[in-house]
Enzyme design. Structure first.
Site, mmCIF file in Angstrom:
data_model
loop_
_atom_site.group_PDB
_atom_site.id
_atom_site.type_symbol
_atom_site.label_atom_id
_atom_site.label_comp_id
_atom_site.label_asym_id
_atom_site.label_seq_id
_atom_site.Cartn_x
_atom_site.Cartn_y
_atom_site.Cartn_z
ATOM 1 N N ALA A 147 125.328 -55.926 -65.298
ATOM 2 C CA ALA A 147 125.024 -56.223 -63.893
ATOM 3 C C ALA A 147 123.602 -55.787 -63.553
ATOM 4 O O ALA A 147 122.884 -56.474 -62.819
ATOM 5 C CB ALA A 147 126.025 -55.536 -62.967
ATOM 6 N N ASP B 38 130.290 -53.878 -59.328
ATOM 7 C CA ASP B 38 129.068 -53.525 -60.056
ATOM 8 C C ASP B 38 127.796 -53.882 -59.294
ATOM 9 O O ASP B 38 126.944 -53.012 -59.060
ATOM 10 C CB ASP B 38 129.069 -54.190 -61.429
ATOM 11 C CG ASP B 38 130.233 -53.715 -62.299
ATOM 12 O OD1 ASP B 38 130.877 -52.717 -61.932
ATOM 13 O OD2 ASP B 38 130.500 -54.355 -63.331
ATOM 14 N N ASP C 296 123.736 -49.365 -73.294
ATOM 15 C CA ASP C 296 124.234 -50.715 -73.099
ATOM 16 C C ASP C 296 125.658 -50.799 -73.647
ATOM 17 O O ASP C 296 126.027 -50.093 -74.569
ATOM 18 C CB ASP C 296 123.329 -51.743 -73.797
ATOM 19 C CG ASP C 296 123.145 -51.462 -75.265
ATOM 20 O OD1 ASP C 296 122.971 -50.282 -75.614
ATOM 21 O OD2 ASP C 296 123.184 -52.408 -76.064
ATOM 22 N N SER C 297 126.484 -51.637 -73.066
ATOM 23 C CA SER C 297 127.895 -51.785 -73.435
ATOM 24 C C SER C 297 128.630 -50.455 -73.381
ATOM 25 O O SER C 297 129.500 -50.177 -74.197
ATOM 26 C CB SER C 297 128.037 -52.385 -74.840
ATOM 27 O OG SER C 297 127.445 -53.658 -74.895
ATOM 28 N N SER C 298 128.292 -49.623 -72.398
ATOM 29 C CA SER C 298 128.876 -48.286 -72.340
ATOM 30 C C SER C 298 129.744 -48.042 -71.118
ATOM 31 O O SER C 298 130.201 -46.938 -70.895
ATOM 32 C CB SER C 298 127.752 -47.242 -72.372
ATOM 33 O OG SER C 298 126.866 -47.448 -71.287
ATOM 34 N N GLY C 299 129.961 -49.064 -70.300
ATOM 35 C CA GLY C 299 130.795 -48.880 -69.124
ATOM 36 C C GLY C 299 130.031 -48.451 -67.885
ATOM 37 O O GLY C 299 130.617 -47.963 -66.926
ATOM 38 N N LEU C 300 128.705 -48.636 -67.891
ATOM 39 C CA LEU C 300 127.878 -48.252 -66.739
ATOM 40 C C LEU C 300 127.316 -49.476 -66.034
ATOM 41 O O LEU C 300 126.410 -49.371 -65.228
ATOM 42 C CB LEU C 300 126.720 -47.359 -67.202
ATOM 43 C CG LEU C 300 127.134 -46.061 -67.887
ATOM 44 C CD1 LEU C 300 125.910 -45.347 -68.444
ATOM 45 C CD2 LEU C 300 127.893 -45.153 -66.929
ATOM 46 N N SER C 301 127.875 -50.636 -66.324
ATOM 47 C CA SER C 301 127.430 -51.895 -65.717
ATOM 48 C C SER C 301 125.998 -52.239 -66.068
ATOM 49 O O SER C 301 125.225 -52.694 -65.225
ATOM 50 C CB SER C 301 127.606 -51.857 -64.200
ATOM 51 O OG SER C 301 128.964 -51.788 -63.885
#
Length: 438
Positions: A153, A196, A145-150
């Site tokens: 979304a 996303d 989570d909060s890692s740039g993988l959406s």
């Protein structure tokens, strides 16, 4: 072309049955219902090999999902109540779908409950009649989570699909893209585009999704189109490497992203004015590329960089489409790397640590190309890597980044520092009998 059939046919089929069983058992504990009544919304995380940062400007972007994501197990409630627990967050959410939801006016108030309420808000505002709530358990992948993988979304879409399912609403994927955008833009106050949700709802294994963000129309290109009929499904010659920086924050609370969106709009406004097209909306897609070359001298330095990223990225997307269709991974990798470099120099979205991680990836064995994932202000970098060298590349990146940033690395769960992934499928609801409702 039209994408083939329903998702779920890739070689690394996600979610695995064990993952589904864990979620189903949790729902049984919470609801007291039979396990055979539990449905599961499976919403994968996404990557953007080319076209990142230009979706909000009407650009054409590329996307694919990976074999990790968010699972939301649920049963319909007997009334309008929503009752939710999370695998990542404490507490229980309770509210009713017939309560009027109002947008969040302070980003500091955003929490895990916000996305469930945001989904209700989006459906209410679009005229959908919600009578039934859900009893559910939602779980993402720890550390992603909060890692740039959406992941946000994926969560929003999971709630949308779930509420639609229990209320017997028939909503197209294209409409759900706009509904998720409503969650992000109108409810949470984040100026996201449609990249996303488009990736999560429209991707198919073996295909690269191309999304025209101005017309909201997708197209698909099969990997190595010419060998489509000879290449067994599941034999893609590459894997996806995700390397995590240890930098995390809630994007709506950090306005760097919204600042870049504003700067792009300002660049578009100046270029359209200089071209005599003031009536067009201020997105760079409305600026003709010839007019851009002729008028870009009117832009101040900051806006000039943002526009250069947009127009150069559009060229890379077009070249990437051709490279993917021919199965030319070397060329595709070079384009991805150039995209990453432009993100740093022109979009100026990389922190020192993210740039460091990007440079390490480029030196790893078998890596063909790398760039930031997500908005680029935190999270992870992605790379495409030769399949038979993926594990060696992952070990190299993990070791080198730990030398460079030991404190940040200590914040990342040990098994989540560098992941070797495969392309995935689209979001879907898995019914109790195992069939897919998409």
């Amino acid at each position: 072309m039209v994408a083939p059939g329903v998702g779920g046919g890739g070689p690394s089929r996600w979610p695995a049955e064990e993952e589904l069983d864990i979620v189903r058992r949790k729902v049984v504990e919470i609801s007291g219902r039979d396990e055979h009544e539990v449905r599961v919304a499976a919403c994968p995380y996404r990557i953007c090999p080319l076209g990142a940062h230009i979706d909000h400007q009407g650009g054409i972007v590329t996307a694919m999902t990976i074999n990790y994501g968010v699972l939301l197990g649920f049963v319909p409630s007997n009334d309008s109540e929503v009752l939710l627990q999370s695998g990542q967050f404490e507490g229980v959410i309770r509210f009713r779908v017939d309560e009027l939801q109002k947008p969040i006016d302070n980003p500091e108030n955003i929490n895990w409950e916000s996305y469930a309420r945001g989904a209700v808000y989006a459906l209410q505002n679009s005229g959908y009649d919600l009578k039934k709530g859900i009893i559910g358990y939602i779980s993402g992948v720890k550390g992603l989570d909060s890692s740039g993988l959406s992941s946000s979304a994926a969560v929003g879409i999971a709630y949308l699909l779930t509420l639609e399912n229990v209320n017997d609403l028939v909503v197209s994927s294209v409409d759900n893209i706009q509904l998720d955008k409503s969650i992000e833009n109108k409810y949470l106050g984040l100026e996201n585009g449609i990249l996303d949700p488009s990736a999560i709802l429209l991707s198919w294994y073996g295909y690269l999704t191309f999304m025209d963000c101005k017309t909201a129309s997708p197209s698909y290109v099969y990997f190595s189109e010419l060998s489509k009929n000879q290449q067994p499904q599941g034999q893609l010659p590459f894997k996806i490497l995700l390397a995590f920086s240890g930098l995390q924050h809630n994007l709506p609370k950090k306005r760097g992203y919204n600042t870049r969106v504003f700067e792009c709009k300002e660049a578009a406004r100046a270029l359209l004015h200089a071209s005599g097209c003031e009536e067009a909306s201020n997105i760079l897609r409305n600026v003709d590329s010839v007019a851009y070359e002729a008028q870009k001298c009117v832009l101040e330095e900051n806006l000039s960089r943002r526009a250069e990223h947009y127009f150069s990225e559009m060229k890379r997307v077009a070249k990437g489409r051709d490279a993917w269709a021919r199965g030319n991974l070397q060329e595709l990798g070079q384009l991805i790397t150039a995209s990453g470099r432009s993100s740093i120099l022109n979009y100026e979205c990389g922190s020192k640590e993210m740039i460091q991680l990007y440079e390490i990836l480029l030196k790893a064995p078998g890596v063909l190309g790398a760039r930031f994932s997500g908005a680029g202000f935190r999270g992870c970098c992605l790379a495409i890597v030769e399949s038979d060298r993926a594990e060696a590349a992952a070990a190299y990146v993990a070791a080198e980044y730990e030398k460079a940033q030991p404190e940040l690395v200590s914040r990342i769960p040990a098994g989540r520092r560098v992941l070797v992934c495969e392309p995935g499928d689209s979001a879907r609801v898995i019914l109790p009998d195992g069939h897919v409702h998409s």
